[in-house]
Design a protein around this motif. Structure first.
Motif, mmCIF file in Angstrom:
data_model
loop_
_atom_site.group_PDB
_atom_site.id
_atom_site.type_symbol
_atom_site.label_atom_id
_atom_site.label_comp_id
_atom_site.label_asym_id
_atom_site.label_seq_id
_atom_site.Cartn_x
_atom_site.Cartn_y
_atom_site.Cartn_z
ATOM 1 N N GLY A 1 0.816 -1.201 0.000
ATOM 2 C CA GLY A 1 0.000 0.000 0.000
ATOM 3 C C GLY A 1 0.854 1.256 0.000
ATOM 4 N N PRO A 2 0.209 2.424 0.030
ATOM 5 C CA PRO A 2 0.917 3.698 -0.118
ATOM 6 C C PRO A 2 1.577 4.191 1.168
ATOM 7 N N LEU A 3 2.400 3.335 1.775
ATOM 8 C CA LEU A 3 3.166 3.694 2.965
ATOM 9 C C LEU A 3 4.644 3.480 2.690
ATOM 10 N N THR A 4 5.442 4.524 2.866
ATOM 11 C CA THR A 4 6.895 4.457 2.704
ATOM 12 C C THR A 4 7.542 4.627 4.068
ATOM 13 N N ILE A 5 8.504 3.753 4.378
ATOM 14 C CA ILE A 5 9.218 3.839 5.649
ATOM 15 C C ILE A 5 10.700 4.121 5.388
ATOM 16 N N LEU A 6 11.352 4.733 6.368
ATOM 17 C CA LEU A 6 12.790 4.960 6.294
ATOM 18 C C LEU A 6 13.511 3.863 7.073
ATOM 19 N N LEU A 7 14.517 3.266 6.440
ATOM 20 C CA LEU A 7 15.322 2.223 7.060
ATOM 21 C C LEU A 7 16.790 2.626 7.038
ATOM 22 N N PRO A 8 17.577 2.119 7.991
ATOM 23 C CA PRO A 8 19.025 2.374 7.935
ATOM 24 C C PRO A 8 19.635 1.667 6.729
ATOM 25 N N ILE A 9 20.553 2.324 6.061
ATOM 26 C CA ILE A 9 21.262 1.684 4.959
ATOM 27 C C ILE A 9 22.103 0.536 5.522
ATOM 28 N N GLY B 1 0.229 11.526 2.601
ATOM 29 C CA GLY B 1 -0.056 10.906 1.307
ATOM 30 C C GLY B 1 -1.220 9.952 1.357
ATOM 31 N N GLY B 2 -1.043 8.793 0.732
ATOM 32 C CA GLY B 2 -2.146 7.857 0.525
ATOM 33 C C GLY B 2 -2.796 7.339 1.790
ATOM 34 N N PHE B 3 -2.030 7.204 2.874
ATOM 35 C CA PHE B 3 -2.612 6.908 4.184
ATOM 36 C C PHE B 3 -2.571 8.196 5.008
ATOM 37 N N THR B 4 -3.619 8.434 5.780
ATOM 38 C CA THR B 4 -3.724 9.678 6.516
ATOM 39 C C THR B 4 -2.924 9.620 7.822
ATOM 40 N N TYR B 5 -2.668 10.782 8.380
ATOM 41 C CA TYR B 5 -2.046 10.870 9.707
ATOM 42 C C TYR B 5 -2.890 10.103 10.719
ATOM 43 N N GLU B 6 -4.213 10.224 10.597
ATOM 44 C CA GLU B 6 -5.113 9.508 11.506
ATOM 45 C C GLU B 6 -4.947 7.995 11.373
ATOM 46 N N ASP B 7 -4.710 7.508 10.135
ATOM 47 C CA ASP B 7 -4.447 6.078 9.928
ATOM 48 C C ASP B 7 -3.192 5.636 10.684
ATOM 49 N N ILE B 8 -2.141 6.451 10.581
ATOM 50 C CA ILE B 8 -0.872 6.105 11.218
ATOM 51 C C ILE B 8 -1.041 6.030 12.736
ATOM 52 N N ILE B 9 -1.716 7.000 13.312
ATOM 53 C CA ILE B 9 -1.931 7.023 14.760
ATOM 54 C C ILE B 9 -2.777 5.828 15.204
ATOM 55 N N LYS B 10 -3.827 5.546 14.453
ATOM 56 C CA LYS B 10 -4.769 4.490 14.825
ATOM 57 C C LYS B 10 -4.154 3.106 14.698
ATOM 58 N N LEU B 11 -3.386 2.888 13.628
ATOM 59 C CA LEU B 11 -2.916 1.542 13.306
ATOM 60 C C LEU B 11 -1.495 1.263 13.764
ATOM 61 N N GLY B 12 -0.751 2.308 14.134
ATOM 62 C CA GLY B 12 0.659 2.125 14.458
ATOM 63 C C GLY B 12 0.932 1.607 15.852
ATOM 64 N N GLY B 13 -0.066 1.656 16.728
ATOM 65 C CA GLY B 13 0.140 1.198 18.092
ATOM 66 C C GLY B 13 0.706 2.291 18.979
#
Length: 420
Positions: free
Chosen positions: A142-150, A248-260
């Motif tokens: 889905g439209p979620l991008t995360i940052l990872l350490p190289i 973007g494609g997922f809302t801030y509210e989605d992140i708060i609700k689903l991220g734990g």
């Protein structure tokens, strides 16, 4: 086969191609639920779609060239994220500044482990920090991008050109079956910004890509309109508190609700600009973006004003006079993109200000997800097809999809906003 017209000797310019548009059927591509983890290849029931995908996959896997393809967000311009020359060709085709990082797209967590971390592990989430696990389990693909350490240098195969020489890289698994199948069949992580000329509105149709990049890329996979309509949400869980870097494609509210619990205090990056020498962790922060050729004026509802139409009329007349003075002639065409209060506007009502001007009034929709899906296509239509001289856009509240919509509109308007 890649069909080149001829080469250009200047290193700063891309090769010229006979750009082809290949129509594919997304509904013919099927992934198993487990494939997001184990990388099982899709089944494709439409032979031509499979043939076109294999052709595009060969370009990604075996050459330095690029391919445009649909994602659920916008069309992407992809090249191998493991190949410096391919990444350079992305920047060249778009005329994109090289210090603007790219998002790497993978088809599965298995591919992320094997191809970027060079570790084929049975502990699938081993290379992904635990803070991301709840989001990934619910929002990938889905439209979620995360940052990872190289990864450490002895293991890292990712091109440094995708990261703008930073210690992190951005990655996501797209849900669009065409995008995911292309990545899976090439078995190559694909670096892909939006498939538009740099600074232009992002493309949500194959025709938008062709308008901007015709002759600059070999082919475009046409999978129809993009459903989401704005780029992916970018989050950084490597800082405390975690950050939403790009709505973007997922809302801030989605992140708060689903991220734990660990995402309960997630902050939003609100800076409009960064300094010239500052490194940015995500695309879209540093340079001009999403801008039509025509001037854009962002209209923000002022809740203190009762009669919004009357207020808009006064502002419209003032801006019409101002624009006529700046260009030494009255504009010939004006577009007004509406979302709520301005829906009652009719082109005939605007004739009182100047009856020699052609007025186009178009609704972006009323629901946040509709406005989001229609935004870039509407900006491109009035700019590239209708060829208007001036665009008024009615803004919306910055909640749910409104945060991403206003992020794009503020950049498209380049700071030109007015309360009405």
């Amino acid at each position: 086969m890649i069909k080149r017209l001829h080469s250009i000797s200047m290193n700063t310019l891309p090769e010229l191609f006979n750009t082809r548009i290949l129509k594919v059927k997304p509904e013919s591509i099927h992934f198993t639920p487990e494939s997001v983890i184990d990388g099982t290849l899709p089944t494709i029931s439409h032979p031509q779609t499979e043939a076109f995908l294999l052709e595009a996959a060969k370009i990604i896997r075996d050459t330095d060239q690029t391919v445009a393809f649909p994602t659920e967000t916008v069309y992407g311009l992809g090249g191998s994220a493991l190949n410096d020359e391919a990444v350079k060709n992305i920047y060249k085709a778009k005329n994109r500044p090289s210090d603007n990082p790219l998002i790497t797209h993978v088809s599965s967590i298995n591919q992320l482990n094997r191809k970027i971390f060079n570790r084929d592990t049975k502990v699938h989430m081993q290379n992904i920090p635990e803070i991301y696990h709840p989001l990934i389990e619910k929002l990938w693909p889905g439209p979620l991008t995360i940052l990872l350490p190289i990864p450490p240098s002895e293991k890292n195969s990712l091109s440094k050109l995708t990261t703008a020489n930073q210690p992190t890289f951005a990655v996501r698994i797209p849900s669009n079956p065409v995008a995911r199948a292309l990545i899976a069949l090439s078995d190559t992580p694909i670096a892909a910004p939006s498939a538009n000329a740099s600074t232009r509105p992002s493309p949500t149709l194959a025709s938008h890509v062709y308008h901007d990049l015709n002759s600059r890329i070999p082919l475009i996979l046409d999978g129809g309109a993009c459903k989401v309509g704005v780029e992916s949400t970018v989050v950084d869980g490597l800082v405390d508190p975690p950050m939403l870097l790009r709505p973007g494609g997922f809302t801030y509210e989605d992140i708060i609700k689903l991220g734990g619990p660990k995402w309960a205090n997630c902050k939003v990056e609100h800076r409009k600009n960064v300094t010239a020498n500052e490194k940015v962790r995500t695309p879209g922060m540093k340079y001009k973006h999403y801008s039509p050729s025509a001037k854009v004026l962002l209209m923000l509802p002022d809740e203190k004003k009762v009669n919004k139409l009357d207020s808009f009329g006064q502002i419209f007349q003032r801006e019409l006079t101002k624009d006529s003075t700046e260009r030494n002639e009255a504009p010939k065409k004006i577009a007004i993109l509406t979302t709520r209060y301005l829906d009652a506007l009719q082109p005939d009502l605007l004739k009182e200000f100047n009856n020699e001007i052609e007025y186009i009034v178009q609704s972006l929709g009323h629901r946040g997800e509709d406005i989001q899906a229609n935004l870039f296509a509407a900006l491109r239509k009035v700019d590239e097809i209708d060829k208007v001289d001036l665009i008024f856009v009615e803004g919306i509240n910055e909640e749910d999809e409104g945060l991403a919509v206003m992020n794009r509109l503020e950049k498209a308007a380049a700071g030109n906003y007015i309360l009405f």
